[in-house]
Design a protein around this motif. Structure first.
Motif, PDB file in Angstrom:
ATOM      1  N   MET A   1      16.384  -8.663  -2.662  1.00 54.03           N
ATOM      2  CA  MET A   1      15.592  -9.292  -1.622  1.00 54.03           C
ATOM      3  C   MET A   1      14.155  -8.772  -1.647  1.00 54.03           C
ATOM      4  O   MET A   1      13.925  -7.630  -2.030  1.00 54.03           O
ATOM      5  N   ARG A   2      13.247  -9.608  -1.217  1.00 55.18           N
ATOM      6  CA  ARG A   2      11.858  -9.180  -1.044  1.00 55.18           C
ATOM      7  C   ARG A   2      11.645  -8.870   0.436  1.00 55.18           C
ATOM      8  O   ARG A   2      11.894  -9.719   1.303  1.00 55.18           O
ATOM      9  N   ILE A   3      11.213  -7.658   0.711  1.00 59.71           N
ATOM     10  CA  ILE A   3      11.098  -7.179   2.083  1.00 59.71           C
ATOM     11  C   ILE A   3       9.692  -6.653   2.314  1.00 59.71           C
ATOM     12  O   ILE A   3       9.202  -5.813   1.548  1.00 59.71           O
ATOM     13  N   ALA A   4       9.043  -7.141   3.369  1.00 59.64           N
ATOM     14  CA  ALA A   4       7.717  -6.660   3.743  1.00 59.64           C
ATOM     15  C   ALA A   4       7.840  -5.716   4.929  1.00 59.64           C
ATOM     16  O   ALA A   4       8.578  -6.000   5.880  1.00 59.64           O
ATOM     17  N   ILE A   5       7.131  -4.607   4.864  1.00 65.22           N
ATOM     18  CA  ILE A   5       7.125  -3.632   5.942  1.00 65.22           C
ATOM     19  C   ILE A   5       5.710  -3.492   6.459  1.00 65.22           C
ATOM     20  O   ILE A   5       4.799  -3.134   5.701  1.00 65.22           O
ATOM     21  N   ALA A   6       5.485  -3.789   7.722  1.00 62.00           N
ATOM     22  CA  ALA A   6       4.183  -3.613   8.347  1.00 62.00           C
ATOM     23  C   ALA A   6       4.129  -2.212   8.943  1.00 62.00           C
ATOM     24  O   ALA A   6       4.905  -1.880   9.839  1.00 62.00           O
ATOM     25  N   GLY A   7       3.236  -1.392   8.418  1.00 59.77           N
ATOM     26  CA  GLY A   7       3.131  -0.010   8.881  1.00 59.77           C
ATOM     27  C   GLY A   7       3.667   0.947   7.832  1.00 59.77           C
ATOM     28  O   GLY A   7       4.868   0.961   7.554  1.00 59.77           O
ATOM     29  N   ALA A   8       2.778   1.738   7.241  1.00 60.39           N
ATOM     30  CA  ALA A   8       3.189   2.668   6.184  1.00 60.39           C
ATOM     31  C   ALA A   8       3.075   4.109   6.641  1.00 60.39           C
ATOM     32  O   ALA A   8       2.746   4.998   5.855  1.00 60.39           O
ATOM     33  N   ILE A  15      11.677   3.938   5.362  1.00 58.23           N
ATOM     34  CA  ILE A  15      12.419   2.684   5.186  1.00 58.23           C
ATOM     35  C   ILE A  15      12.219   2.155   3.769  1.00 58.23           C
ATOM     36  O   ILE A  15      13.170   1.708   3.111  1.00 58.23           O
ATOM     37  N   ALA A  16      10.987   2.212   3.297  1.00 58.59           N
ATOM     38  CA  ALA A  16      10.681   1.710   1.955  1.00 58.59           C
ATOM     39  C   ALA A  16      11.484   2.454   0.892  1.00 58.59           C
ATOM     40  O   ALA A  16      12.027   1.835  -0.037  1.00 58.59           O
ATOM     41  N   ARG A  17      11.548   3.763   1.003  1.00 58.77           N
ATOM     42  CA  ARG A  17      12.299   4.556   0.010  1.00 58.77           C
ATOM     43  C   ARG A  17      13.777   4.161  -0.001  1.00 58.77           C
ATOM     44  O   ARG A  17      14.395   4.023  -1.058  1.00 58.77           O
ATOM     45  N   GLU A  18      14.347   3.992   1.197  1.00 62.88           N
ATOM     46  CA  GLU A  18      15.758   3.603   1.285  1.00 62.88           C
ATOM     47  C   GLU A  18      15.986   2.238   0.647  1.00 62.88           C
ATOM     48  O   GLU A  18      16.959   2.038  -0.086  1.00 62.88           O
ATOM     49  N   LEU A  19      15.097   1.306   0.912  1.00 58.69           N
ATOM     50  CA  LEU A  19      15.260  -0.044   0.379  1.00 58.69           C
ATOM     51  C   LEU A  19      15.066  -0.082  -1.126  1.00 58.69           C
ATOM     52  O   LEU A  19      15.752  -0.825  -1.829  1.00 58.69           O
ATOM     53  N   LEU A  20      14.145   0.711  -1.633  1.00 54.17           N
ATOM     54  CA  LEU A  20      13.935   0.771  -3.081  1.00 54.17           C
ATOM     55  C   LEU A  20      15.162   1.336  -3.785  1.00 54.17           C
ATOM     56  O   LEU A  20      15.516   0.896  -4.881  1.00 54.17           O
ATOM     57  N   VAL A  26       9.915  -4.245  -2.402  1.00 53.02           N
ATOM     58  CA  VAL A  26       9.318  -3.818  -1.136  1.00 53.02           C
ATOM     59  C   VAL A  26       7.802  -3.943  -1.169  1.00 53.02           C
ATOM     60  O   VAL A  26       7.148  -3.531  -2.134  1.00 53.02           O
ATOM     61  N   LEU A  27       7.258  -4.526  -0.107  1.00 55.66           N
ATOM     62  CA  LEU A  27       5.818  -4.609   0.094  1.00 55.66           C
ATOM     63  C   LEU A  27       5.460  -3.836   1.361  1.00 55.66           C
ATOM     64  O   LEU A  27       5.990  -4.122   2.437  1.00 55.66           O
ATOM     65  N   LEU A  28       4.569  -2.855   1.227  1.00 54.71           N
ATOM     66  CA  LEU A  28       4.082  -2.089   2.377  1.00 54.71           C
ATOM     67  C   LEU A  28       2.689  -2.582   2.743  1.00 54.71           C
ATOM     68  O   LEU A  28       1.785  -2.591   1.904  1.00 54.71           O
ATOM     69  N   ILE A  29       2.525  -2.980   4.012  1.00 59.85           N
ATOM     70  CA  ILE A  29       1.227  -3.440   4.511  1.00 59.85           C
ATOM     71  C   ILE A  29       0.707  -2.406   5.500  1.00 59.85           C
ATOM     72  O   ILE A  29       1.342  -2.143   6.524  1.00 59.85           O
ATOM     73  N   GLU A  30      -0.438  -1.817   5.199  1.00 57.28           N
ATOM     74  CA  GLU A  30      -1.004  -0.753   6.039  1.00 57.28           C
ATOM     75  C   GLU A  30      -2.483  -1.037   6.282  1.00 57.28           C
ATOM     76  O   GLU A  30      -3.224  -1.379   5.358  1.00 57.28           O
ATOM     77  N   ARG A  31      -2.917  -0.900   7.526  1.00 59.34           N
ATOM     78  CA  ARG A  31      -4.311  -1.237   7.852  1.00 59.34           C
ATOM     79  C   ARG A  31      -5.247  -0.036   7.876  1.00 59.34           C
ATOM     80  O   ARG A  31      -6.465  -0.206   7.971  1.00 59.34           O
ATOM     81  N   ARG A  39       0.470   6.253  -4.262  1.00 56.31           N
ATOM     82  CA  ARG A  39       1.045   7.214  -5.201  1.00 56.31           C
ATOM     83  C   ARG A  39       2.313   7.868  -4.653  1.00 56.31           C
ATOM     84  O   ARG A  39       3.132   8.375  -5.420  1.00 56.31           O
ATOM     85  N   LEU A  40       2.480   7.855  -3.322  1.00 56.28           N
ATOM     86  CA  LEU A  40       3.671   8.472  -2.725  1.00 56.28           C
ATOM     87  C   LEU A  40       4.921   7.635  -2.961  1.00 56.28           C
ATOM     88  O   LEU A  40       6.019   8.170  -3.076  1.00 56.28           O
ATOM     89  N   ILE A  41       4.751   6.327  -3.009  1.00 57.76           N
ATOM     90  CA  ILE A  41       5.891   5.428  -3.271  1.00 57.76           C
ATOM     91  C   ILE A  41       5.436   4.415  -4.309  1.00 57.76           C
ATOM     92  O   ILE A  41       5.149   3.245  -4.007  1.00 57.76           O
ATOM     93  N   PRO A  42       5.353   4.825  -5.555  1.00 55.19           N
ATOM     94  CA  PRO A  42       4.825   3.941  -6.608  1.00 55.19           C
ATOM     95  C   PRO A  42       5.703   2.732  -6.884  1.00 55.19           C
ATOM     96  O   PRO A  42       5.237   1.748  -7.464  1.00 55.19           O
ATOM     97  N   GLY A  43       6.964   2.790  -6.481  1.00 52.35           N
ATOM     98  CA  GLY A  43       7.860   1.658  -6.740  1.00 52.35           C
ATOM     99  C   GLY A  43       7.634   0.482  -5.823  1.00 52.35           C
ATOM    100  O   GLY A  43       8.148  -0.615  -6.060  1.00 52.35           O
ATOM    101  N   ALA A  44       6.846   0.687  -4.759  1.00 47.04           N
ATOM    102  CA  ALA A  44       6.566  -0.390  -3.811  1.00 47.04           C
ATOM    103  C   ALA A  44       5.221  -1.033  -4.116  1.00 47.04           C
ATOM    104  O   ALA A  44       4.337  -0.421  -4.709  1.00 47.04           O
ATOM    105  N   GLU A  45       5.083  -2.271  -3.681  1.00 46.81           N
ATOM    106  CA  GLU A  45       3.782  -2.936  -3.714  1.00 46.81           C
ATOM    107  C   GLU A  45       3.045  -2.559  -2.434  1.00 46.81           C
ATOM    108  O   GLU A  45       3.634  -2.561  -1.348  1.00 46.81           O
ATOM    109  N   TRP A  46       1.773  -2.212  -2.542  1.00 43.32           N
ATOM    110  CA  TRP A  46       0.995  -1.787  -1.385  1.00 43.32           C
ATOM    111  C   TRP A  46      -0.142  -2.777  -1.126  1.00 43.32           C
ATOM    112  O   TRP A  46      -0.714  -3.339  -2.068  1.00 43.32           O
TER     113      TRP A  46
END
Length: 221
Positions: A1-8, A15-20, A26-31, A39-46
């Motif tokens: 599944m493709r999962i977007a997380i608002a807030g990194a 949550i991102a690490r568990e899902l990976l 996983v897509l992490l969206i951070e403002r 670099r902390l979670i290179p397996g996710a899209e940021w």
């Protein structure tokens, strides 16, 4: 599944690490740049963007996400992200973090929330579960309040010890979905025996919880 997380922040990253680990995309969206650390979670899209802005969500391709998790530390932001995800992008499943329990009543389908996760409520439920063996504990509200995940641990003196799952006369709007026994997760079958210490998980509507309690204690409602 493709999962977007608002807030990194710490929660979103966890949550991102568990899902990976579960092999999800996983897509992490951070403002804020303070929490933007690819670099902390290179397996996710940021993505460095404001998840409350429609243009940012369009750029993120939210319409291709199966799940959106609004995990920021601001309830207002989580509600806006949830509403946009559901109404503008038709995301199938929206999960939102509740930071202040006083705001929990807002986290419903009216704001696009499918599942609201309140950390204070869950911690309180865990405490109740630990000290109130034999009592019914509500762990989580599901489907905009239509049902709850509830738990009960059978005490040593339970009258149900040795009986079969089939012997439980559960009300119509309740289902036994799992039994936790020691280190095992058991999908209950009709002939499975019950044992003292079993942690039983039910999905049920609020109005039948008292009936489940009566069944567990083998008392007529």
């Amino acid at each position: 599944m493709r999962i977007a997380i608002a807030g990194a922040g710490a929660v979103g990253q966890s949550i991102a690490r568990e899902l990976l680990e579960g092999e999800h995309e996983v897509l992490l969206i951070e403002r804020t740049t303070a929490n933007y650390h690819p670099r902390l979670i290179p397996g996710a899209e940021w993505m460095l963007a404001d998840a409350c802005e429609l243009a940012s969500l369009e750029e993120a391709g939210l319409q291709s996400c199966d799940v959106v998790i609004a995990a920021t530390g601001d309830d207002k932001v989580n509600l806006v992200v949830s509403l946009l995800s559901k109404t503008e992008f038709a995301v199938r499943r929206v999960v939102a973090r509740v930071n202040d329990p006083r705001n929990e009543w807002l986290f419903t389908d009216a704001w696009g929330v499918d599942v609201a996760v309140s950390t204070p409520r869950m911690l309180a439920a865990m405490v109740e579960e630990a000290v109130n063996v034999g009592d019914l504990v509500r762990l989580m509200t599901l489907r905009q309040g239509q049902a709850n995940l509830v738990e009960v641990t059978l005490p040593e003196s339970t009258p149900l010890a040795g009986r079969r799952v089939r012997d439980l006369k559960l009300p119509v709007d309740a289902a036994l979905v799992s039994i936790l026994r020691g280190g095992r997760v058991i999908v209950p079958q009709a002939d499975d025996p019950l044992e003292a210490g079993d942690e039983m998980l039910f999905v049920a509507t609020s109005n039948v919880e008292s009936e489940i309690r009566a069944v567990i204690h083998d008392q007529p409602e």
